[in-house]
Design a protein around this motif. Structure first.
Motif, PDB file in Angstrom:
ATOM      1  N   TRP A 140      -3.869   0.386 -16.634  1.00  0.00           N
ATOM      2  CA  TRP A 140      -4.048  -0.431 -15.405  1.00  0.00           C
ATOM      3  C   TRP A 140      -6.113  -0.287 -15.864  1.00  0.00           C
ATOM      4  O   TRP A 140      -6.334   0.598 -16.971  1.00  0.00           O
ATOM      5  CB  TRP A 140      -4.330   0.255 -14.144  1.00  0.00           C
ATOM      6  N   LYS A 141      -6.338  -1.275 -16.043  1.00  0.00           N
ATOM      7  CA  LYS A 141      -8.231  -1.493 -16.111  1.00  0.00           C
ATOM      8  C   LYS A 141      -8.875   0.161 -15.267  1.00  0.00           C
ATOM      9  O   LYS A 141      -8.163   0.513 -14.918  1.00  0.00           O
ATOM     10  CB  LYS A 141      -8.617  -2.561 -15.086  1.00  0.00           C
ATOM     11  N   LYS A 142      -9.498   1.126 -16.722  1.00  0.00           N
ATOM     12  CA  LYS A 142     -10.549   1.749 -15.185  1.00  0.00           C
ATOM     13  C   LYS A 142     -11.466   1.500 -14.568  1.00  0.00           C
ATOM     14  O   LYS A 142     -11.324   2.593 -13.646  1.00  0.00           O
ATOM     15  CB  LYS A 142     -10.940   2.138 -16.734  1.00  0.00           C
ATOM     16  N   GLU A 143     -11.312  -0.206 -14.127  1.00  0.00           N
ATOM     17  CA  GLU A 143     -12.601   0.052 -12.757  1.00  0.00           C
ATOM     18  C   GLU A 143     -11.791   0.017 -12.113  1.00  0.00           C
ATOM     19  O   GLU A 143     -11.700   0.247 -10.629  1.00  0.00           O
ATOM     20  CB  GLU A 143     -12.621  -1.979 -12.929  1.00  0.00           C
ATOM     21  N   CYS A 144      -9.859  -0.061 -12.117  1.00  0.00           N
ATOM     22  CA  CYS A 144      -9.403   0.461 -11.315  1.00  0.00           C
ATOM     23  C   CYS A 144      -8.790   1.419 -10.761  1.00  0.00           C
ATOM     24  O   CYS A 144      -8.160   1.382  -9.321  1.00  0.00           O
ATOM     25  CB  CYS A 144      -7.486  -0.666 -11.707  1.00  0.00           C
ATOM     26  N   VAL A 145      -9.452   2.715 -11.300  1.00  0.00           N
ATOM     27  CA  VAL A 145      -8.756   3.948 -10.823  1.00  0.00           C
ATOM     28  C   VAL A 145     -10.126   4.175 -10.175  1.00  0.00           C
ATOM     29  O   VAL A 145     -11.007   4.716 -11.126  1.00  0.00           O
ATOM     30  CB  VAL A 145      -8.720   4.092 -11.733  1.00  0.00           C
ATOM     31  N   ILE A 163       0.496  -0.722  -0.143  1.00  0.00           N
ATOM     32  CA  ILE A 163       0.183   0.004   0.332  1.00  0.00           C
ATOM     33  C   ILE A 163       0.919   1.625   0.121  1.00  0.00           C
ATOM     34  O   ILE A 163       1.805   0.860   0.760  1.00  0.00           O
ATOM     35  CB  ILE A 163      -0.606   0.184   1.065  1.00  0.00           C
ATOM     36  N   GLY A 164       0.317   2.455  -0.941  1.00  0.00           N
ATOM     37  CA  GLY A 164       1.396   3.701  -0.552  1.00  0.00           C
ATOM     38  C   GLY A 164       0.206   4.767  -0.441  1.00  0.00           C
ATOM     39  O   GLY A 164      -1.193   4.280  -1.335  1.00  0.00           O
ATOM     40  N   GLN A 165       0.320   5.661   0.045  1.00  0.00           N
ATOM     41  CA  GLN A 165       0.068   6.663   0.223  1.00  0.00           C
ATOM     42  C   GLN A 165       0.794   8.150  -0.443  1.00  0.00           C
ATOM     43  O   GLN A 165       2.311   7.965  -0.170  1.00  0.00           O
ATOM     44  CB  GLN A 165      -0.491   7.150   1.825  1.00  0.00           C
ATOM     45  N   CYS A 200      -5.697   2.154  -7.212  1.00  0.00           N
ATOM     46  CA  CYS A 200      -5.445   3.495  -7.312  1.00  0.00           C
ATOM     47  C   CYS A 200      -7.223   4.108  -6.813  1.00  0.00           C
ATOM     48  O   CYS A 200      -7.446   4.718  -7.326  1.00  0.00           O
ATOM     49  CB  CYS A 200      -4.938   4.102  -7.465  1.00  0.00           C
ATOM     50  N   ASP A 201      -6.871   4.881  -5.508  1.00  0.00           N
ATOM     51  CA  ASP A 201      -8.503   5.970  -5.047  1.00  0.00           C
ATOM     52  C   ASP A 201      -7.381   7.036  -5.145  1.00  0.00           C
ATOM     53  O   ASP A 201      -6.608   7.538  -3.838  1.00  0.00           O
ATOM     54  CB  ASP A 201      -8.503   5.563  -3.595  1.00  0.00           C
ATOM     55  N   ALA A 244      -4.821  20.688  -3.247  1.00  0.00           N
ATOM     56  CA  ALA A 244      -4.260  19.586  -3.343  1.00  0.00           C
ATOM     57  C   ALA A 244      -5.310  18.178  -3.467  1.00  0.00           C
ATOM     58  O   ALA A 244      -6.416  18.205  -3.768  1.00  0.00           O
ATOM     59  CB  ALA A 244      -4.544  19.423  -1.586  1.00  0.00           C
ATOM     60  N   ALA A 245      -4.738  16.853  -3.162  1.00  0.00           N
ATOM     61  CA  ALA A 245      -4.537  16.064  -3.743  1.00  0.00           C
ATOM     62  C   ALA A 245      -4.060  14.881  -3.150  1.00  0.00           C
ATOM     63  O   ALA A 245      -3.211  15.064  -3.006  1.00  0.00           O
ATOM     64  CB  ALA A 245      -4.269  15.856  -5.473  1.00  0.00           C
ATOM     65  N   THR A 246      -4.829  13.831  -2.594  1.00  0.00           N
ATOM     66  CA  THR A 246      -4.731  12.746  -1.969  1.00  0.00           C
ATOM     67  C   THR A 246      -4.231  11.148  -3.115  1.00  0.00           C
ATOM     68  O   THR A 246      -5.091  11.457  -3.266  1.00  0.00           O
ATOM     69  CB  THR A 246      -4.931  12.328  -0.459  1.00  0.00           C
ATOM     70  N   ALA A 247      -3.071  10.436  -2.627  1.00  0.00           N
ATOM     71  CA  ALA A 247      -3.597   8.770  -3.433  1.00  0.00           C
ATOM     72  C   ALA A 247      -3.402   7.981  -2.448  1.00  0.00           C
ATOM     73  O   ALA A 247      -2.393   8.058  -1.767  1.00  0.00           O
ATOM     74  CB  ALA A 247      -2.818   8.689  -5.314  1.00  0.00           C
ATOM     75  N   VAL A 248      -4.609   7.055  -3.112  1.00  0.00           N
ATOM     76  CA  VAL A 248      -3.645   5.205  -2.017  1.00  0.00           C
ATOM     77  C   VAL A 248      -3.777   4.429  -3.560  1.00  0.00           C
ATOM     78  O   VAL A 248      -3.859   4.800  -3.965  1.00  0.00           O
ATOM     79  CB  VAL A 248      -4.909   5.057  -0.758  1.00  0.00           C
ATOM     80  N   VAL A 249      -2.737   4.077  -3.137  1.00  0.00           N
ATOM     81  CA  VAL A 249      -2.422   2.662  -4.308  1.00  0.00           C
ATOM     82  C   VAL A 249      -2.138   1.632  -3.460  1.00  0.00           C
ATOM     83  O   VAL A 249      -1.665   1.030  -2.336  1.00  0.00           O
ATOM     84  CB  VAL A 249      -1.399   2.738  -5.388  1.00  0.00           C
ATOM     85  N   LEU A 250      -2.810   0.257  -4.338  1.00  0.00           N
ATOM     86  CA  LEU A 250      -1.766  -1.064  -3.439  1.00  0.00           C
ATOM     87  C   LEU A 250      -1.809  -1.698  -4.733  1.00  0.00           C
ATOM     88  O   LEU A 250      -2.454  -1.737  -5.627  1.00  0.00           O
ATOM     89  CB  LEU A 250      -3.943  -1.880  -3.091  1.00  0.00           C
ATOM     90  N   LEU A 251      -0.956  -2.495  -4.665  1.00  0.00           N
ATOM     91  CA  LEU A 251       0.231  -3.091  -5.477  1.00  0.00           C
ATOM     92  C   LEU A 251       0.249  -4.786  -4.864  1.00  0.00           C
ATOM     93  O   LEU A 251       0.251  -4.767  -3.716  1.00  0.00           O
ATOM     94  CB  LEU A 251       0.959  -2.815  -6.000  1.00  0.00           C
ATOM     95  N   GLY A 252       0.218  -5.267  -6.176  1.00  0.00           N
ATOM     96  CA  GLY A 252       0.583  -6.642  -5.538  1.00  0.00           C
ATOM     97  C   GLY A 252       1.108  -7.862  -6.596  1.00  0.00           C
ATOM     98  O   GLY A 252       1.062  -7.443  -8.260  1.00  0.00           O
TER      99      GLY A 252
END
Length: 161
Positions: A125-130, A6-8, A97-98, A150-158
Motif C-alpha cells: 500500500w502507498k504510505k500515504e494510505c497508512v 469498511i472493516g473495523q 487504513c487507520d 490495545a489497538a483499533t483499526a479501520v480500513v476502507l477497501l474499494g
C-alpha cells in the motif's frame, strides 16, 4: 460505480517480562513485551481483523487459530501477507487504513514513521494510505496501569464494478 467496504478491528494483549515488544512489525526497545501465541503484534492483529471484516471473512482466530502450533511465535507481518493473498482480496484495493495503538507506555511516537513504512512495504500500500496514531487512557484501566496494550483499526477497501 465503486464497491466500497469498511472493516473495523480491535485487539488487546497483556504486557509481560521477557518478551519482545513488536508493534506494526517494528521492535520497540522495552523491558517488557506482549504475551500471545504469535509475536502478539496487537496493531497488526487489529488490522488483519479489520481487513477480514471488510469482506465478511470472519476474524484472524478462524484463519490462524491460537491452538495451532504452526503459528507459535509467528511473525504477524507474515500473517498479514497471507491474509492479503486470500482470493477475496484480489479485486479490491486498499483506499486507506487507520490504526490507533492505546498504551500508557512506552512512548511510541518516535516509531510512527518506521511503523507506517513497515506496513507499506509488507502490504504494497502507498504510505500515504497508512495512518498510525497513539493515545493513552490517562492512566485509567488496564492500559493506563501498564498491564497491556490495545489497538483499533479501520480500513476502507474499494473495487470498480
Amino acid at each position: 460505480m465503486m464497491d466500497l467496504r469498511i472493516g473495523q478491528g480491535f485487539d488487546v494483549h497483556k504486557l509481560v517480562a521477557e518478551r519482545k515488544l513488536i508493534l506494526c512489525g517494528v521492535e520497540i526497545p522495552c523491558e517488557y513485551g506482549l504475551l500471545g501465541h504469535s509475536d502478539a503484534d496487537v496493531a497488526i492483529h487489529a488490522l488483519m481483523d479489520a481487513l477480514l471484516g471488510a469482506l465478511a471473512l470472519g476474524d484472524i482466530g478462524m484463519i490462524f487459530p491460537d491452538n495451532d502450533p504452526a503459528y507459535a511465535g509467528a511473525d504477524s507481518m507474515e500473517l498479514l501477507k497471507k491474509v492479503l493473498t486470500l482470493p477475496e482480496f484480489s479485486s479490491y484495493k486498499i483506499l486507506n487504513c487507520d490504526l490507533t495503538i492505546i498504551a500508557q507506555r512506552p512512548k511510541l511516537s518516535p516509531y510512527r514513521e518506521a511503523m507506517r513504512e513497515r506496513i507499506s512495504a509488507v502490504s504494497g500500500w502507498k504510505k500515504e494510505c497508512v495512518s498510525v496514531k497513539f493515545t493513552t487512557t490517562e492512566k485509567l484501566g488496564f492500559t493506563g496501569r501498564g498491564e497491556g496494550i490495545a489497538a483499533t483499526a479501520v480500513v476502507l477497501l474499494g473495487r470498480m464494478e
